[in-house]
Design a protein around this motif. Structure first.
Motif, PDB file in Angstrom:
ATOM      1  N   VAL A   1      12.317  86.068  20.060  1.00 31.11           N
ATOM      2  CA  VAL A   1      12.824  87.002  19.060  1.00 31.11           C
ATOM      3  C   VAL A   1      11.942  86.981  17.812  1.00 31.11           C
ATOM      4  CG1 VAL A   1      14.771  87.603  17.591  1.00 31.11           C
ATOM      5  CG2 VAL A   1      15.175  86.759  19.925  1.00 31.11           C
ATOM      6  N   GLU A   2      11.658  85.777  17.308  1.00 26.71           N
ATOM      7  CA  GLU A   2      10.794  85.634  16.135  1.00 26.71           C
ATOM      8  C   GLU A   2       9.312  85.648  16.505  1.00 26.71           C
ATOM      9  OE1 GLU A   2      11.859  85.633  13.117  1.00 26.71           O
ATOM     10  OE2 GLU A   2      14.006  85.513  13.556  1.00 26.71           O
ATOM     11  N   ARG A   3       9.020  85.646  17.789  1.00 28.11           N
ATOM     12  CA  ARG A   3       7.646  85.628  18.298  1.00 28.11           C
ATOM     13  C   ARG A   3       6.891  84.405  17.752  1.00 28.11           C
ATOM     14  NH1 ARG A   3       5.828  90.190  20.622  1.00 28.11           N
ATOM     15  NH2 ARG A   3       3.685  89.727  19.999  1.00 28.11           N
ATOM     16  N   LEU A   4       7.537  83.245  17.886  1.00 27.49           N
ATOM     17  CA  LEU A   4       6.940  81.996  17.419  1.00 27.49           C
ATOM     18  C   LEU A   4       6.828  81.021  18.584  1.00 27.49           C
ATOM     19  CD1 LEU A   4       8.850  81.420  14.052  1.00 27.49           C
ATOM     20  CD2 LEU A   4       6.479  82.164  14.318  1.00 27.49           C
ATOM     21  N   SER A   5       5.725  80.271  18.602  1.00 30.90           N
ATOM     22  CA  SER A   5       5.513  79.234  19.614  1.00 30.90           C
ATOM     23  C   SER A   5       5.010  77.977  18.937  1.00 30.90           C
ATOM     24  CB  SER A   5       4.490  79.691  20.662  1.00 30.90           C
ATOM     25  OG  SER A   5       4.926  80.849  21.329  1.00 30.90           O
ATOM     26  N   MET A   6       5.594  76.840  19.291  1.00 36.50           N
ATOM     27  CA  MET A   6       5.161  75.567  18.727  1.00 36.50           C
ATOM     28  C   MET A   6       5.208  74.493  19.800  1.00 36.50           C
ATOM     29  SD  MET A   6       6.770  75.373  14.906  1.00 36.50           S
ATOM     30  CE  MET A   6       6.125  76.430  13.617  1.00 36.50           C
ATOM     31  N   ILE A   7       4.418  73.443  19.606  1.00 34.67           N
ATOM     32  CA  ILE A   7       4.426  72.329  20.546  1.00 34.67           C
ATOM     33  C   ILE A   7       4.514  71.013  19.790  1.00 34.67           C
ATOM     34  CG2 ILE A   7       3.150  73.514  22.363  1.00 34.67           C
ATOM     35  CD1 ILE A   7       0.651  71.984  21.442  1.00 34.67           C
ATOM     36  N   ASP A   8       5.133  70.057  20.445  1.00 33.12           N
ATOM     37  CA  ASP A   8       5.192  68.684  19.944  1.00 33.12           C
ATOM     38  C   ASP A   8       4.426  67.819  20.934  1.00 33.12           C
ATOM     39  OD1 ASP A   8       5.726  66.245  18.900  1.00 33.12           O
ATOM     40  OD2 ASP A   8       7.876  66.269  19.313  1.00 33.12           O
ATOM     41  N   VAL A   9       3.228  67.369  20.524  1.00 36.07           N
ATOM     42  CA  VAL A   9       2.405  66.538  21.400  1.00 36.07           C
ATOM     43  C   VAL A   9       2.939  65.107  21.325  1.00 36.07           C
ATOM     44  CG1 VAL A   9       0.079  65.753  21.943  1.00 36.07           C
ATOM     45  CG2 VAL A   9       0.422  68.035  20.995  1.00 36.07           C
ATOM     46  N   VAL A  10       3.790  64.754  22.267  1.00 38.60           N
ATOM     47  CA  VAL A  10       4.444  63.443  22.245  1.00 38.60           C
ATOM     48  C   VAL A  10       3.447  62.342  22.589  1.00 38.60           C
ATOM     49  CG1 VAL A  10       6.307  62.043  23.190  1.00 38.60           C
ATOM     50  CG2 VAL A  10       6.641  64.503  22.838  1.00 38.60           C
ATOM     51  N   SER A  11       2.697  62.526  23.685  1.00 39.28           N
ATOM     52  CA  SER A  11       1.704  61.518  24.073  1.00 39.28           C
ATOM     53  C   SER A  11       0.592  62.173  24.886  1.00 39.28           C
ATOM     54  CB  SER A  11       2.355  60.397  24.877  1.00 39.28           C
ATOM     55  OG  SER A  11       2.918  60.902  26.081  1.00 39.28           O
ATOM     56  N   LEU A  12      -0.628  61.719  24.625  1.00 38.54           N
ATOM     57  CA  LEU A  12      -1.804  62.179  25.358  1.00 38.54           C
ATOM     58  C   LEU A  12      -2.600  60.967  25.821  1.00 38.54           C
ATOM     59  CD1 LEU A  12      -3.267  65.158  23.250  1.00 38.54           C
ATOM     60  CD2 LEU A  12      -2.112  65.289  25.448  1.00 38.54           C
ATOM     61  N   PRO A  13      -2.795  60.808  27.135  1.00 37.84           N
ATOM     62  CA  PRO A  13      -3.626  59.691  27.624  1.00 37.84           C
ATOM     63  C   PRO A  13      -5.055  59.829  27.119  1.00 37.84           C
ATOM     64  CG  PRO A  13      -2.340  60.683  29.411  1.00 37.84           C
ATOM     65  CD  PRO A  13      -2.208  61.588  28.237  1.00 37.84           C
ATOM     66  N   GLU A  14      -5.733  58.697  26.966  1.00 40.37           N
ATOM     67  CA  GLU A  14      -7.112  58.694  26.493  1.00 40.37           C
ATOM     68  C   GLU A  14      -8.020  59.384  27.510  1.00 40.37           C
ATOM     69  OE1 GLU A  14      -8.419  57.801  23.687  1.00 40.37           O
ATOM     70  OE2 GLU A  14      -6.559  57.021  22.791  1.00 40.37           O
ATOM     71  N   LEU A  15      -9.034  60.087  26.996  1.00 39.47           N
ATOM     72  CA  LEU A  15     -10.051  60.738  27.827  1.00 39.47           C
ATOM     73  C   LEU A  15     -11.434  60.267  27.383  1.00 39.47           C
ATOM     74  CD1 LEU A  15      -8.889  64.482  28.019  1.00 39.47           C
ATOM     75  CD2 LEU A  15      -8.995  62.854  29.911  1.00 39.47           C
ATOM     76  N   PRO A  16     -12.439  60.392  28.249  1.00 39.21           N
ATOM     77  CA  PRO A  16     -13.808  60.124  27.796  1.00 39.21           C
ATOM     78  C   PRO A  16     -14.157  61.020  26.609  1.00 39.21           C
ATOM     79  CG  PRO A  16     -13.730  60.320  30.188  1.00 39.21           C
ATOM     80  CD  PRO A  16     -12.375  60.728  29.689  1.00 39.21           C
ATOM     81  N   GLU A  17     -15.096  60.579  25.787  1.00 43.51           N
ATOM     82  CA  GLU A  17     -15.438  61.305  24.558  1.00 43.51           C
ATOM     83  C   GLU A  17     -15.872  62.738  24.827  1.00 43.51           C
ATOM     84  OE1 GLU A  17     -18.427  60.817  20.695  1.00 43.51           O
ATOM     85  OE2 GLU A  17     -18.261  59.235  22.200  1.00 43.51           O
ATOM     86  N   GLU A  18     -16.463  62.992  25.989  1.00 45.26           N
ATOM     87  CA  GLU A  18     -16.995  64.324  26.291  1.00 45.26           C
ATOM     88  C   GLU A  18     -15.947  65.254  26.901  1.00 45.26           C
ATOM     89  OE1 GLU A  18     -17.764  61.667  29.852  1.00 45.26           O
ATOM     90  OE2 GLU A  18     -18.002  61.538  27.668  1.00 45.26           O
ATOM     91  N   GLN A  19     -14.656  64.836  26.944  1.00 41.69           N
ATOM     92  CA  GLN A  19     -13.614  65.677  27.526  1.00 41.69           C
ATOM     93  C   GLN A  19     -12.440  65.844  26.555  1.00 41.69           C
ATOM     94  OE1 GLN A  19     -12.722  63.588  31.214  1.00 41.69           O
ATOM     95  NE2 GLN A  19     -14.073  64.952  32.380  1.00 41.69           N
ATOM     96  N   VAL A  20     -11.681  66.945  26.738  1.00 38.42           N
ATOM     97  CA  VAL A  20     -10.505  67.216  25.915  1.00 38.42           C
ATOM     98  C   VAL A  20      -9.413  67.832  26.789  1.00 38.42           C
ATOM     99  CG1 VAL A  20     -11.790  67.582  23.764  1.00 38.42           C
ATOM    100  CG2 VAL A  20     -11.364  69.517  25.304  1.00 38.42           C
ATOM    101  N   TYR A  21      -8.185  67.785  26.256  1.00 35.07           N
ATOM    102  CA  TYR A  21      -7.084  68.505  26.890  1.00 35.07           C
ATOM    103  C   TYR A  21      -7.007  69.895  26.252  1.00 35.07           C
ATOM    104  CZ  TYR A  21      -5.449  64.000  28.700  1.00 35.07           C
ATOM    105  OH  TYR A  21      -5.349  62.791  29.344  1.00 35.07           O
ATOM    106  N   GLN A  22      -6.812  70.913  27.092  1.00 30.80           N
ATOM    107  CA  GLN A  22      -6.730  72.277  26.599  1.00 30.80           C
ATOM    108  C   GLN A  22      -5.499  72.957  27.184  1.00 30.80           C
ATOM    109  OE1 GLN A  22     -10.429  74.356  26.860  1.00 30.80           O
ATOM    110  NE2 GLN A  22      -9.653  76.244  25.967  1.00 30.80           N
ATOM    111  N   MET A  23      -4.788  73.733  26.339  1.00 27.69           N
ATOM    112  CA  MET A  23      -3.537  74.363  26.758  1.00 27.69           C
ATOM    113  C   MET A  23      -3.757  75.848  27.028  1.00 27.69           C
ATOM    114  SD  MET A  23       0.172  73.841  25.005  1.00 27.69           S
ATOM    115  CE  MET A  23       1.675  74.249  25.875  1.00 27.69           C
TER     116      MET A  23
END
Length: 257
Positions: free
Chosen positions: A174-196
């Motif tokens: 209705v309000e056209r709003l989106s939010m996320i709460d990043v509770v936990s992210l496992p470690e990744l090598p420096e050259e990688q990232v998580y993408q949504m």
């Protein structure tokens, strides 16, 4: 006004150029902007006028007693030592002039430094106000999302490749709003990232790189109309333009909720 001109005017290069404290490279840049952009040329002329007016307001006349002493000395020796006393008078006048010039130069430099400091403080204040307003808007959005009955909550849990991954998504269509709460992210090598990603009509739409939880509990993400689900993938550092399907570590379908 063009962005490059705005950025240039907000710097202190014009003031430094006016007092001769720019490097050769900076001087070339300033002269280029003055000759090419009328806004810069006008700003430079205003600075020159301000400096001239300031110099006039602080101009120092030679002390009256010095002037009288010089005239008296010239009158006493006018007949026998005319040339000698003219030299003395000229020397005294030159000393007074040089002293006054140095004082004005120092005062002008001080004024330019103060102007530069004030400009910097004003610029920092504007940035602080903008940052505060942005935070207030985020807080307002968070309040709307969390306290609105239309808000839907989705929990994304990691698969075998990212067992400890847990992210909670809040969507208010209705309000056209989106939010996320990043509770936990496992470690990744420096050259990688998580993408949504948001899945819209079978196409993965980039929602940005995920970062570890910070002081702001909720993070705003772009609202995507008609999204059927969310996916999280592992991508190269900096993110990817297209999702790597084989690197999906978490996903959720809204239709299944």
């Amino acid at each position: 006004m063009k962005d490059n001109v705005k950025i240039f005017l907000e710097s202190d290069l014009l003031e430094k150029y006016l007092i001769g404290s720019t490097t050769e490279e900076e001087s070339i840049q300033v002269e280029h902007y003055i000759s090419k952009y009328p806004d810069v040329s006008r700003q430079y002329e205003e600075l020159q006028d301000n400096l001239e007016n300031y110099a006039r307001s602080f101009s120092v006349s030679a002390p009256q007693e010095v002037k009288e002493q010089v005239l008296q000395a010239i009158n006493k020796k006018a007949t026998s030592h005319r040339i000698h006393w003219f030299s003395v008078a000229a020397s005294v006048a030159a000393i007074v002039f040089c002293t006054t010039t140095i004082m004005l130069w120092l005062q002008n430099n001080l004024l330019l430094e103060e102007n530069s400091m004030v400009s910097t403080e004003i610029r920092n204040l504007k940035e602080d106000v903008l940052s505060t307003n942005t935070k207030l808007e985020d807080i307002k959005d968070q309040f709307v999302v969390l306290n609105n009955p239309e808000t839907r909550k989705y929990v994304l849990r990691g698969n075998q490749r990212a067992k400890n991954l847990r992210t909670v998504a809040y969507i208010n269509p209705v309000e056209r709003l989106s939010m996320i709460d990043v509770v936990s992210l496992p470690e990744l090598p420096e050259e990688q990232v998580y993408q949504m990603w948001a899945e819209v009509d079978g196409v993965m739409i980039n929602l940005g790189v995920l970062k570890k939880r910070n002081e702001e509990k909720l993070i705003s993400i772009p609202f995507k109309e008609n999204a059927s689900g969310y996916n999280i993938t592992i991508e190269p550092k900096g993110g990817n333009e297209q999702a790597t399907a084989e690197n999906v570590v978490a996903n959720i379908s809204f239709e299944q909720q």
